[in-house]
Motif scaffolding. Structure first.
Motif, PDB file in Angstrom:
ATOM      1  N   PHE A 210       0.190  -0.955   0.291  1.00  0.00           N
ATOM      2  CA  PHE A 210       0.203   0.231  -0.337  1.00  0.00           C
ATOM      3  C   PHE A 210       0.867   1.296  -0.337  1.00  0.00           C
ATOM      4  N   VAL A 211       1.554   0.777   0.655  1.00  0.00           N
ATOM      5  CA  VAL A 211       2.292   1.964   1.012  1.00  0.00           C
ATOM      6  C   VAL A 211       3.343   3.369  -0.464  1.00  0.00           C
ATOM      7  N   ASN A 212       3.561   2.309  -1.269  1.00  0.00           N
ATOM      8  CA  ASN A 212       4.793   2.696  -2.474  1.00  0.00           C
ATOM      9  C   ASN A 212       3.820   3.019  -3.417  1.00  0.00           C
ATOM     10  N   LEU A 213       2.264   2.252  -3.712  1.00  0.00           N
ATOM     11  CA  LEU A 213       0.570   2.906  -3.857  1.00  0.00           C
ATOM     12  C   LEU A 213       0.554   4.635  -3.871  1.00  0.00           C
ATOM     13  N   PHE A 214       0.671   4.647  -2.577  1.00  0.00           N
ATOM     14  CA  PHE A 214       0.385   5.568  -1.992  1.00  0.00           C
ATOM     15  C   PHE A 214       0.884   6.877  -1.793  1.00  0.00           C
ATOM     16  N   LEU A 215       1.789   6.521  -2.873  1.00  0.00           N
ATOM     17  CA  LEU A 215       2.874   7.751  -2.358  1.00  0.00           C
ATOM     18  C   LEU A 215       3.327   8.703  -3.845  1.00  0.00           C
ATOM     19  N   LYS A 216       2.226   7.589  -4.760  1.00  0.00           N
ATOM     20  CA  LYS A 216       2.113   8.356  -6.430  1.00  0.00           C
ATOM     21  C   LYS A 216       1.507   8.416  -6.809  1.00  0.00           C
ATOM     22  N   LEU A 217      -0.060   8.774  -4.752  1.00  0.00           N
ATOM     23  CA  LEU A 217      -0.748  10.232  -5.184  1.00  0.00           C
ATOM     24  C   LEU A 217      -0.123  11.618  -5.405  1.00  0.00           C
ATOM     25  N   ASP A 218      -1.528  12.147  -5.700  1.00  0.00           N
ATOM     26  CA  ASP A 218      -1.013  13.721  -5.223  1.00  0.00           C
ATOM     27  C   ASP A 218      -1.755  14.301  -4.701  1.00  0.00           C
ATOM     28  N   PRO A 219      -2.432  14.303  -3.083  1.00  0.00           N
ATOM     29  CA  PRO A 219      -3.151  14.519  -2.222  1.00  0.00           C
ATOM     30  C   PRO A 219      -3.451  16.495  -2.188  1.00  0.00           C
ATOM     31  N   SER A 220      -3.190  16.650  -2.829  1.00  0.00           N
ATOM     32  CA  SER A 220      -3.411  18.212  -3.246  1.00  0.00           C
ATOM     33  C   SER A 220      -4.430  18.413  -4.055  1.00  0.00           C
ATOM     34  N   LEU A 221      -4.322  17.380  -5.073  1.00  0.00           N
ATOM     35  CA  LEU A 221      -6.192  17.021  -5.709  1.00  0.00           C
ATOM     36  C   LEU A 221      -7.175  16.873  -5.227  1.00  0.00           C
ATOM     37  N   MET A 222      -6.850  16.265  -4.109  1.00  0.00           N
ATOM     38  CA  MET A 222      -7.819  15.843  -3.607  1.00  0.00           C
ATOM     39  C   MET A 222      -9.405  17.428  -2.555  1.00  0.00           C
ATOM     40  N   ARG A 223     -10.072  16.750  -1.754  1.00  0.00           N
ATOM     41  CA  ARG A 223     -10.718  17.922  -1.573  1.00  0.00           C
ATOM     42  C   ARG A 223     -10.259  17.852  -0.341  1.00  0.00           C
ATOM     43  N   THR A 224     -10.928  18.294   0.673  1.00  0.00           N
ATOM     44  CA  THR A 224     -10.717  18.358   1.805  1.00  0.00           C
ATOM     45  C   THR A 224     -11.243  17.596   2.961  1.00  0.00           C
ATOM     46  N   ASP A 225     -12.470  17.508   2.157  1.00  0.00           N
ATOM     47  CA  ASP A 225     -13.435  16.868   3.769  1.00  0.00           C
ATOM     48  C   ASP A 225     -13.132  15.148   2.955  1.00  0.00           C
ATOM     49  N   PHE A 226     -12.496  14.975   1.619  1.00  0.00           N
ATOM     50  CA  PHE A 226     -12.179  13.935   1.497  1.00  0.00           C
ATOM     51  C   PHE A 226     -10.414  12.928   2.172  1.00  0.00           C
ATOM     52  N   LEU A 227      -9.916  13.830   2.000  1.00  0.00           N
ATOM     53  CA  LEU A 227      -9.075  14.444   2.440  1.00  0.00           C
ATOM     54  C   LEU A 227      -8.940  13.541   3.887  1.00  0.00           C
ATOM     55  N   ASN A 228     -10.132  13.620   4.108  1.00  0.00           N
ATOM     56  CA  ASN A 228     -10.786  13.771   6.699  1.00  0.00           C
ATOM     57  C   ASN A 228     -10.431  12.468   6.071  1.00  0.00           C
ATOM     58  N   LYS A 229     -11.307  11.792   5.654  1.00  0.00           N
ATOM     59  CA  LYS A 229     -12.161  10.473   4.987  1.00  0.00           C
ATOM     60  C   LYS A 229     -10.860   9.918   5.449  1.00  0.00           C
ATOM     61  N   ALA A 230      -9.917  10.169   3.841  1.00  0.00           N
ATOM     62  CA  ALA A 230      -8.548   9.333   3.750  1.00  0.00           C
ATOM     63  C   ALA A 230      -7.349   9.188   4.847  1.00  0.00           C
ATOM     64  N   SER A 231      -7.801  10.439   6.149  1.00  0.00           N
ATOM     65  CA  SER A 231      -6.760  10.187   6.932  1.00  0.00           C
ATOM     66  C   SER A 231      -7.387   9.318   7.739  1.00  0.00           C
ATOM     67  N   LYS A 232      -8.782   8.749   7.937  1.00  0.00           N
ATOM     68  CA  LYS A 232      -9.024   7.203   8.966  1.00  0.00           C
ATOM     69  C   LYS A 232      -9.153   6.114   8.299  1.00  0.00           C
ATOM     70  N   GLU A 233      -8.693   6.018   7.629  1.00  0.00           N
ATOM     71  CA  GLU A 233      -8.477   5.268   6.910  1.00  0.00           C
ATOM     72  C   GLU A 233      -7.676   4.166   7.092  1.00  0.00           C
TER      73      GLU A 233
END
Length: 553
Positions: A210-233
């Motif tokens: 998961f870590v290597n796949l997650f590091l390929k993403l760009d969180p700056s292109l995600m909405r704040t409410d979605f990031l809040n949800k993602a952080s709780k995963e």
């Protein structure tokens, strides 16, 4: 009287109909029987030999079938054999997503290229978001290059729909990594959701990936409410690397500090978006220096174990690999450092061949190293490192031996660009490697031959930057190649001619570092903005940079 094209076409149709009808007539001239599962099918031996290399070989060498009137087709069920024969005599066959693998298996077994071509044509029309992952796998299995390119394009266009399909969670790790790279950046939220579903489908084997796949993403292109949800995963919050990555991107995006504190508090934050790592070079062969392209802050990383001049490097997730180079002669060593904990370079297995002036790229869990210079000659040989078992393997040699060239991955293919033959003959030739078929093919040459150039990929285009041309002319020219068009075009030139500079992509812009201009080693860094087609000076490095290698971190 000469017949018209229409008359000839009608004649062909008449002849084909006559031969097909002969198969079932009482006075048939068929001289061969194909048998499957107790069913017999009369055919004409000469026609089978004309359309199929399988049958031609069978009846031209000393095989027992040459002297018998019957051939047992044990590998093909009778219903499929009937369809195969119908295609040979009429050109008609129904091809669907459900039956195409059976038809392709039969076409490959009988070496019936016309049927394989019909499958390719049908699949190109069938590609859509619902089936592109499945058809991409078929294209890889049967070496259908055009179908592979079309499915990659569909994945890029419809990624949000693709990740919701059941086929997505069935991907193996190699295909998963490759598919993630094809996404467009407008669907990062869907990609994150898809990665989580993929890992949770088989957590025992996939959680560590998961870590290597997650590091390929760009969180700056995600909405704040979605990031809040993602952080709780759980996959994110239970992993410090993922938490650090998420927080650092939030800070860089300058969101409300209160919003950032909602996610996670950490004492050490590692940035993975706005920095470039310069490794080695003529001035300081073992140095490793990080430059933040936003703040211009400079950080020293641990020195490499071996001197790294004329080396090559790639980044794989949080790990950076540097390979080959010169230390009084070509070297074969490889070393790796994890930028999350940059405490030391770790020696990896040596390459099979010592190489300087080589080039490299990363694709589907393998580091590919191409060409280079060794034993007083340019190399056409290439090899790859499997990053899971740390084993080097040979791959097919390039068509042209080359050194001081560029190597990049674009749309699922590896490209080798320009370079030099025997270190003093600039090349314009370029070639493309199909990983699945292990075949190199020539592509359009550069407009200007160039050695010691540097190459990157941005937005699906390949950029060939600077170098040195004929008569030792130092080049500021920049060319761009669109694989879909298949042609190089000149774009805005660099502000300074640069030979053996280094380049990488940071924040959707191209950064070119140092190089040689005549007898002057450069410390300036130029940046290219594709939206304005303009090069500007971004900053200067503390020391001139020449014959170094660089990766974005």
């Amino acid at each position: 009287m000469e017949k018209s094209d229409g008359d000839v076409t009608n004649h062909y149709a008449w002849l084909g109909k006559l031969i097909a009808e002969d198969r079932n007539s009482e006075e048939s001239t068929c001289d061969l029987v194909l048998e499957s599962e107790g069913k017999e099918f009369p055919v004409h031996k000469n026609i089978m030999m004309l359309v199929s290399k399988y049958f031609k070989k069978m009846f031209t060498i000393e095989m027992k079938e040459k002297y018998e009137g019957i051939v047992k087709m044990l590998q093909i069920p009778h219903e499929r054999l009937a369809n195969l024969i119908e295609f040979i005599y009429s050109g008609r066959i129904k091809i669907t997503v459900e039956n195409v693998t059976d038809i392709l298996d039969d076409a490959e077994y009988t070496q019936l290229e016309a049927l394989k071509e019909s499958c390719k044509t049908a699949l190109l029309k069938l590609v859509c978001a619902d089936n592109c992952l499945k058809l991409r796998a078929y294209a890889q299995q049967y070496n259908l290059d055009e179908v592979f390119v079309k499915t990659n394009q569909e994945i890029t266009t419809s990624f949000a729909a693709v990740v919701r399909h059941d086929d997505f969670v069935q991907l193996d790790v190699d295909d998963m990594s490759a598919v993630i790279k094809l996404r467009n950046k407008r669907c990062e939220e869907a990609v994150f959701t898809g990665i989580v579903q993929w890992v949770n489908h088989n957590p025992l084997q996939r959680e560590e990936l998961f870590v290597n796949l997650f590091l390929k993403l760009d969180p700056s292109l995600m909405r704040t409410d979605f990031l809040n949800k993602a952080s709780k995963e759980n996959l994110v919050k239970n992993n410090l690397v993922c938490s650090n990555f998420l927080v650092q991107n939030l800070l860089h995006d300058r969101r409300d500090p209160h919003t950032v504190s909602v996610f996670v508090t950490v004492s050490v934050l590692i940035s993975c978006t706005d920095k470039l790592l310069i490794i080695g070079g003529d001035n300081s062969p073992k140095s490793c220096v990080v430059y933040d392209v936003i703040t211009k802050q400079v950080t020293q990383f641990p020195q490499s174990n071996d001197p790294r001049m004329k080396s090559t490097s790639v980044r794989v997730g949080s790990k950076v690999y540097v390979v080959g180079g010169y230390d009084g002669g070509p070297i074969e060593t490889c070393e790796m450092m994890d930028i999350i904990e940059p405490t030391a370079w770790i020696l990896m297995p040596d390459m099979l061949t010592a190489r300087g002036y080589c080039s490299s790229c990363y694709f589907e869990d393998h580091i590919y190293v191409t060409g280079g210079y060794s034993n007083h000659e340019s190399l056409s040989s290439c090899e790859k490192l499997d990053i899971h078992n740390n084993k080097w393997m040979r791959i097919k040699d390039m068509i042209q031996a080359r050194d001081e060239h560029g190597t990049v991955v674009c749309n699922g293919f590896i490209y080798c660009i320009g370079g030099s033959y025997d270190c003093n003959n600039p090349l314009s030739s370029c070639e493309c490697y199909n990983v699945r078929s292990d075949v190199w093919n020539e592509i359009a040459p550069l407009n200007q031959a160039s050695e010691g150039l540097t190459c990157v990929v941005l937005d699906g285009n390949i950029y060939a930057i600077g170098g040195r041309g004929d008569k030792s002319q130092y080049l500021s020219s920049v060319e761009r190649f669109n694989p879909g068009i298949g042609k190089w075009e000149n774009i805005a030139p660099l502000q300074h001619a640069r030979y053996y500079s280094s380049a990488c992509v940071v924040g959707n812009k191209i950064f070119v570092i140092g190089g040689l201009n005549g007898d002057k080693k450069l410390n300036s860094v130029e940046v290219y903005d594709p939206t304005s087609n303009v090069w500007t000076i971004a900053f200067n490095t503390k020391e001139p940079v020449y014959e170094a290698t660089v990766v974005a971190i």
